[in-house]
Design a protein around this motif. Structure first.
Motif, mmCIF file in Angstrom:
data_model
loop_
_atom_site.group_PDB
_atom_site.id
_atom_site.type_symbol
_atom_site.label_atom_id
_atom_site.label_comp_id
_atom_site.label_asym_id
_atom_site.label_seq_id
_atom_site.Cartn_x
_atom_site.Cartn_y
_atom_site.Cartn_z
ATOM 1 N N ASP A 84 -11.136 21.594 20.465
ATOM 2 C CA ASP A 84 -10.664 20.664 19.438
ATOM 3 C C ASP A 84 -9.504 19.805 19.939
ATOM 4 O O ASP A 84 -8.787 19.207 19.138
ATOM 5 N N VAL A 198 -20.929 23.331 11.033
ATOM 6 C CA VAL A 198 -21.519 22.989 12.325
ATOM 7 C C VAL A 198 -22.587 21.903 12.185
ATOM 8 O O VAL A 198 -22.826 21.143 13.136
ATOM 9 N N TRP A 201 -21.292 18.525 12.855
ATOM 10 C CA TRP A 201 -20.928 18.505 14.272
ATOM 11 C C TRP A 201 -22.165 18.252 15.125
ATOM 12 O O TRP A 201 -22.131 17.429 16.055
ATOM 13 N N CYS A 204 -23.309 14.685 14.868
ATOM 14 C CA CYS A 204 -22.424 13.839 15.669
ATOM 15 C C CYS A 204 -22.761 13.954 17.151
ATOM 16 O O CYS A 204 -22.808 12.951 17.876
ATOM 17 N N GLU A 241 -17.940 17.151 22.415
ATOM 18 C CA GLU A 241 -17.751 18.323 21.554
ATOM 19 C C GLU A 241 -16.428 18.223 20.789
ATOM 20 O O GLU A 241 -16.377 18.471 19.579
ATOM 21 N N CYS A 244 -16.420 15.312 18.159
ATOM 22 C CA CYS A 244 -17.229 15.628 16.987
ATOM 23 C C CYS A 244 -16.589 16.730 16.150
ATOM 24 O O CYS A 244 -16.700 16.733 14.919
ATOM 25 N N ALA A 245 -15.906 17.651 16.801
ATOM 26 C CA ALA A 245 -15.220 18.715 16.070
ATOM 27 C C ALA A 245 -14.115 18.145 15.205
ATOM 28 O O ALA A 245 -14.000 18.480 14.017
ATOM 29 N N GLY A 248 -15.478 15.951 12.250
ATOM 30 C CA GLY A 248 -16.145 16.660 11.160
ATOM 31 C C GLY A 248 -15.321 17.747 10.499
ATOM 32 O O GLY A 248 -15.799 18.397 9.572
ATOM 33 N N LEU A 250 -14.369 20.621 11.780
ATOM 34 C CA LEU A 250 -14.752 21.970 12.170
ATOM 35 C C LEU A 250 -13.543 22.848 12.536
ATOM 36 O O LEU A 250 -13.518 24.032 12.167
#
Length: 295
Positions: A84, A198, A201, A204, A241, A244-245, A248, A250
């Motif tokens: 992240d 998820v 994610w 994305c 990764e 997108c985390a 979104g 996450l």
């Protein structure tokens, strides 16, 4: 597990036995011989004090010993659920560059060099004096049903006994709480709230050209043993990764779930959780005195 033990796995000189299935641990990185950093906090003070006690014990037995620095955070420790930190991902990808550097440091570690250069009989004595001759004396039943044992002899056990007092309680508390950390990971990633978080994610990631179901799958693809990716390719995937985390939300979900399950597992295993906190708290004044005394 100490790196000298790790170096001699094939020689059958292990001081710990495990009955059942359990995950291994990674080896720490090496440092410069004869030096150590000033402790940054309670955890590092305890670690350094234990190392100093081991050094003193090993030298009394006629061996050389160099203080081992703390292990750096592996990607699985720093980002257990999802990367992240986009800046970190852009620089390190999934951290295989750091892992390779760490492996090189371990190969150059003075304790390992000293061990490798010793005759076979001396190597056996070194490991026995450090870890004890037999994996007996300490025992713990883990929450997953695995029973682990370790010698209550040797310099590592002597150092922990001097530092923490109740060696059996320390062994049980550390082994059980380490297992709880792995259990917590499974509980979080199996939670329906995590699975729901998820999904955006994964959408994305598809927008970036990747079709991984979850962060564990993307990490596994990039870090497959024996098939290393080029660093630039690894960085692109890790950066996607992370982006997108963050986009979104996450990381917020995993943080909340991690805290919930940490508290739940502590309630399920109050004895070991409380013992670990108590033993560390009671050992800290002794550790500070040992570090102040130095090597």
């Amino acid at each position: 597990m100490h790196r000298w033990t790790l170096a001699l796995l094939t020689a059958g000189l292990l001081a710990t036995t495990v009955t059942g299935c359990a995950h291994g641990t990674s080896a720490p990185a090496a440092g410069r011989p004869g030096t150590h950093r000033a402790p940054a906090g309670a955890k590092e003070t305890l670690r350094l004090a234990e190392q100093l006690l081991i050094k003193e014990c090993m030298e009394k037995k006629g061996h050389k010993y160099w203080i081992e620095p703390p292990p750096p955070d592996d990607v699985s420790v720093r980002f257990p659920y999802v990367i992240d930190d986009p800046a970190w991902a852009r620089k390190h990808g999934y951290g295989t560059d750091l892992r390779r550097a760490r492996e090189a440091e371990v190969r150059a570690d003075p304790n390992q060099t000293y061990l490798r250069s010793a005759p076979a009989a001396t190597r056996a004595a070194l490991v026995a004096d450090l870890n004890g001759t037999r994996p007996q004396g300490l025992s713990a039943r883990l929450p997953n049903g695995v029973r682990v044992t370790h010698s209550d002899q040797g310099c590592q056990a002597a150092a922990q006994r001097e530092l923490y007092g109740d060696l059996q309680a320390w062994f049980r508390a550390t082994r059980v709480t380490d297992t709880l950390a792995g259990m917590r990971l499974g509980l979080v990633t199996g939670d329906k709230r995590y699975k729901a978080a998820v999904e955006p994610w994964a959408r994305c990631m598809r927008g970036h050209g990747y079709t991984y179901a979850d962060p564990a799958a993307s990490r596994a693809a990039a870090m497959r043993p024996g098939r290393p990716w080029p660093h630039a390719k690894e960085v692109r995937l890790a950066s996607a990764e992370a982006a997108c985390a963050v986009a979104g939300g996450l990381p917020d979900v995993t943080k909340t779930l991690d805290a919930e399950y940490r508290a739940e597992l502590s309630r399920r295993h109050p004895r070991e959780t409380a013992d670990l906190s108590r033993l560390r708290r009671e050992a800290l004044p002794r550790a500070r005195a040992i570090v102040a005394r130095g090597d």
